[in-house]
Design an enzyme around this catalytic site. Structure first.
Site, short mmCIF file in Angstrom:
data_model
loop_
_atom_site.label_atom_id
_atom_site.label_comp_id
_atom_site.label_asym_id
_atom_site.label_seq_id
_atom_site.Cartn_x
_atom_site.Cartn_y
_atom_site.Cartn_z
N ASP A 40 0.94 -1.26 0.09
CA ASP A 40 0.18 -0.01 0.00
C ASP A 40 1.05 1.21 -0.06
OD1 ASP A 40 -3.18 0.34 1.13
OD2 ASP A 40 -2.02 2.05 1.00
N LEU A 42 -0.12 3.98 1.17
CA LEU A 42 -0.67 4.75 2.14
C LEU A 42 -0.78 6.13 1.94
CD1 LEU A 42 1.98 3.43 4.98
CD2 LEU A 42 -0.74 2.70 4.42
N THR A 43 -1.72 6.48 0.98
CA THR A 43 -2.24 7.67 0.73
C THR A 43 -3.13 8.23 1.67
OG1 THR A 43 -4.12 6.74 -0.52
CG2 THR A 43 -2.14 6.95 -1.64
N THR A 107 -2.58 5.55 -11.55
CA THR A 107 -2.96 4.41 -10.27
C THR A 107 -3.67 3.48 -11.18
OG1 THR A 107 -2.18 5.70 -8.63
CG2 THR A 107 -3.37 3.78 -8.28
N THR A 131 -15.57 -2.32 -10.64
CA THR A 131 -16.58 -1.57 -10.12
C THR A 131 -18.05 -1.58 -11.18
OG1 THR A 131 -17.64 0.77 -9.70
CG2 THR A 131 -15.54 0.42 -11.03
N ASP A 132 -19.14 -1.53 -10.59
CA ASP A 132 -20.21 -1.52 -11.51
C ASP A 132 -20.08 -0.20 -12.39
OD1 ASP A 132 -20.94 0.28 -9.42
OD2 ASP A 132 -22.91 -0.57 -8.91
N GLU A 133 -19.34 0.85 -11.96
CA GLU A 133 -19.80 2.05 -12.65
C GLU A 133 -19.01 1.93 -14.11
OE1 GLU A 133 -18.40 5.79 -10.61
OE2 GLU A 133 -19.23 5.07 -8.82
N TYR A 156 -13.00 8.46 -13.28
CA TYR A 156 -12.64 7.41 -12.51
C TYR A 156 -13.19 5.94 -13.18
CZ TYR A 156 -13.93 3.91 -9.21
OH TYR A 156 -14.14 2.67 -8.48
N LYS A 160 -11.23 2.75 -14.54
CA LYS A 160 -11.47 1.28 -14.09
C LYS A 160 -11.88 0.45 -15.41
CE LYS A 160 -11.57 0.21 -10.46
NZ LYS A 160 -10.31 -0.48 -9.59
N ASN A 185 -21.87 -0.20 -4.99
CA ASN A 185 -21.33 0.82 -4.16
C ASN A 185 -21.42 0.19 -2.61
OD1 ASN A 185 -21.55 3.05 -2.16
ND2 ASN A 185 -22.27 4.33 -3.98
N TYR A 213 -26.46 15.49 -3.74
CA TYR A 213 -26.49 15.92 -5.05
C TYR A 213 -27.75 15.84 -5.64
CZ TYR A 213 -21.44 15.60 -4.54
OH TYR A 213 -20.13 15.79 -4.05
N ARG A 279 -23.30 16.58 -9.09
CA ARG A 279 -21.96 16.08 -9.48
C ARG A 279 -22.36 16.10 -11.22
NH1 ARG A 279 -20.72 10.01 -7.92
NH2 ARG A 279 -19.44 11.05 -6.00
N HIS A 282 -23.43 12.90 -13.62
CA HIS A 282 -23.80 12.18 -12.48
C HIS A 282 -24.55 10.75 -13.02
CE1 HIS A 282 -25.33 12.00 -7.91
NE2 HIS A 282 -24.77 10.77 -8.40
O1 DAU Z 1 -20.57 1.88 -7.34
C1 DAU Z 1 -19.58 1.67 -7.01
C2 DAU Z 1 -18.64 2.82 -6.65
O2 DAU Z 1 -19.18 3.26 -5.58
C3 DAU Z 1 -17.16 2.44 -6.37
O3 DAU Z 1 -16.48 2.13 -7.65
C4 DAU Z 1 -16.42 4.05 -6.01
O4 DAU Z 1 -14.95 3.69 -5.96
C5 DAU Z 1 -17.20 4.35 -4.76
O5 DAU Z 1 -16.65 5.58 -4.42
C6 DAU Z 1 -18.80 4.38 -5.13
O6 DAU Z 1 -18.91 5.46 -5.98
P1 DAU Z 1 -20.05 6.49 -5.89
O7 DAU Z 1 -19.75 7.79 -6.75
O8 DAU Z 1 -21.42 5.78 -6.23
O9 DAU Z 1 -20.05 6.79 -4.33
P2 DAU Z 1 -20.21 8.04 -3.33
O10 DAU Z 1 -20.17 7.65 -2.08
O11 DAU Z 1 -19.13 9.21 -3.85
O12 DAU Z 1 -21.64 8.58 -3.70
C7 DAU Z 1 -22.77 7.81 -3.49
C8 DAU Z 1 -23.87 8.52 -4.17
O13 DAU Z 1 -24.19 9.62 -3.40
C9 DAU Z 1 -23.68 9.04 -5.52
O14 DAU Z 1 -24.77 8.76 -6.41
C10 DAU Z 1 -23.17 10.60 -5.38
C11 DAU Z 1 -24.04 10.73 -4.22
N1 DAU Z 1 -23.57 11.82 -3.09
C12 DAU Z 1 -22.28 11.66 -2.90
C13 DAU Z 1 -21.50 12.75 -2.24
C14 DAU Z 1 -19.92 12.54 -1.90
C15 DAU Z 1 -24.05 13.05 -2.72
O15 DAU Z 1 -25.42 12.96 -2.98
N2 DAU Z 1 -23.55 13.66 -1.96
C16 DAU Z 1 -22.16 13.59 -1.73
O16 DAU Z 1 -21.87 14.58 -0.84
#
Ligand code: DAU
Length: 357
Positions: A40, A42-43, A107, A131-133, A156, A160, A185, A213, A279, A282
């Site tokens: 790792d 260690l970021t 990375t 990831t499912d993304e 991102y 991936k 997620n 968001y 975002r 999004h």
């Molecule tokens: O789906 C798998 C992915 O899940 C992983 O590959 C990623 O590494 C992981 O970070 C996660 O991605 P998301 O973009 O879905 O995760 P995040 O926790 O950033 O956001 C979850 C949902 O919530 C997404 O629809 C965006 C929303 N969100 C996120 C943040 C940070 C908000 O509404 N407000 C926020 O402040």
């Protein structure tokens, strides 16, 4: 095709990160005879504290290094007689990839390729955690299968997807034994507070607004990290070389509902939810079919609602872990990411987290 041999000596890259550290804990508990080298960098998100209580375990050691450093990865594998590399190491936050995308390519793409090169040189098996993304935005009524086209939409997700293609290409071209899991997620202990679930949980505990968001109706398959780790274990023990396996609960909830459950679980005021500017790009919905993993004998232990509640409870019980993180570099990140959102007008409907989704 026969299952791959059971791994005994693992190099776990990103083993101090969120899913990686949960996996190391889980694996050593279930396979106490095996040896795990955590590799790792260690970021900011890879922290020794994520393996608290495990340091000193005879089967665990740490090498601090970058996955993009081929000599260092090779050395760590050779010194430890590694038979399997499990790659969790990644820049993983979509919002950070929008602010600074190049680190994601370094990375996630180059780093993964270096691991593939080392695996090829030394004749090792590699499991890649994806990831499912990579499937992109999934319309209502559809679910991504492992064979669905990849259609990533953030820097991102694109990094991936590129890594997944490289892993597949090394299998086809060089016959490298590889497997890939694509996780939904994931939520649970030791997830950095920049991510939605720990951010919302810790903000709720601090009495601060939860920045949702856009309209908050995006749908995610919130999966508990314990189920995710068991899914990876299933693939390591029973998966077929060259194959991809989706890991998730197979059910989605909206982000509004996630926020509502967090507040309900932690006794927070539902009025803390703030709709803020969305975002960019999004994705509205991720949804996977997980039957292929089920066919190997795996089942999720809980659905997304319970996963969210369980995870939120962990943050309530473990302030020692997240308070120092929130006091450090995170503050300037938070200001950069949210100050304008929380003070400006997002131009979206006012909070309504009480209704069904
Ligand atoms: O789906 C798998 C992915 O899940 C992983 O590959 C990623 O590494 C992981 O970070 C996660 O991605 P998301 O973009 O879905 O995760 P995040 O926790 O950033 O956001 C979850 C949902 O919530 C997404 O629809 C965006 C929303 N969100 C996120 C943040 C940070 C908000 O509404 N407000 C926020 O402040």
């Amino acid at each position: 095709m026969p299952a791959l041999p059971s791994p005994r000596r693992l190099l776990v890259t990103g083993g101090c990160g969120f899913i990686g550290s949960n996996f190391v804990r889980f694996w050593l508990h279930r396979h106490p005879e095996s040896r795990v080298v955590v590799y790792d960098r260690l970021t900011y998100a890879g922290r020794r504290e994520n393996l608290t209580g495990l340091w000193g375990h005879p089967g665990l050691s740490l090498v601090v290094g970058d996955i993009a450093d081929q000599a260092a990865v090779r050395g760590a594998c050779q010194e430890n007689g590694t038979d399997l590399i499990v790659n969790f190491a990644a820049e993983s936050h979509v919002d950070r990839s929008i602010l600074g995308p190049l680190a994601f390519t370094d990375t996630n793409v180059r780093g993964t390729q270096v691991l593939l090169e080392v695996a090829r040189e030394l004749g090792l098996r590699l499991h890649h955690v994806s990831t499912d993304e990579v499937y992109g935005d999934i319309p209502e009524g559809r679910r991504s299968e492992e064979t669905s086209p990849l259609s990533p939409r953030s820097p991102y997700a694109a990094s991936k997807a590129a890594a997944d293609h490289l892993v597949g290409a090394y299998h086809v071209t060089y016959g490298l034994p590889v497997t890939i899991t694509r996780g939904a997620n994931t939520v649970g202990p030791y997830q950095h507070p920049e991510k939605a679930l720990p951010l919302f949980s810790t903000n709720a505990l601090l009495g601060e607004p939860l920045p949702l968001y856009g309209d908050g109706l995006q749908r995610r398959d919130y999966t508990h990290v314990g189920d995710h780790c068991r899914g990876i274990e299933t693939v390591l023990l029973r998966g077929e070389s060259g194959q991809v396996y989706n890991v998730g609960t197979g059910e989605e909830i909206t982000n509004r509902e996630m926020a509502r459950i967090v507040l309900e679980t932690l006794g927070g005021n539902q009025g803390l939810v703030r709709h803020v500017a969305d975002r960019p790009g999004h994705d509205r919905r991720y949804a996977m079919n997980v039957d292929k993993l089920r066919a190997l004998g795996w089942e999720p232990g809980c659905g997304p609602r319970e996963a969210v509640a369980r995870a939120a409870r962990w943050y309530a019980a473990n302030r020692w872990w997240w308070e120092p993180i929130r006091g450090g570099e995170f503050r300037s990140y938070y200001r950069r990411q949210y100050a304008h959102r929380l003070t400006g007008d997002a131009g979206v409907p006012s909070p309504d987290v009480s209704g069904g989704e």
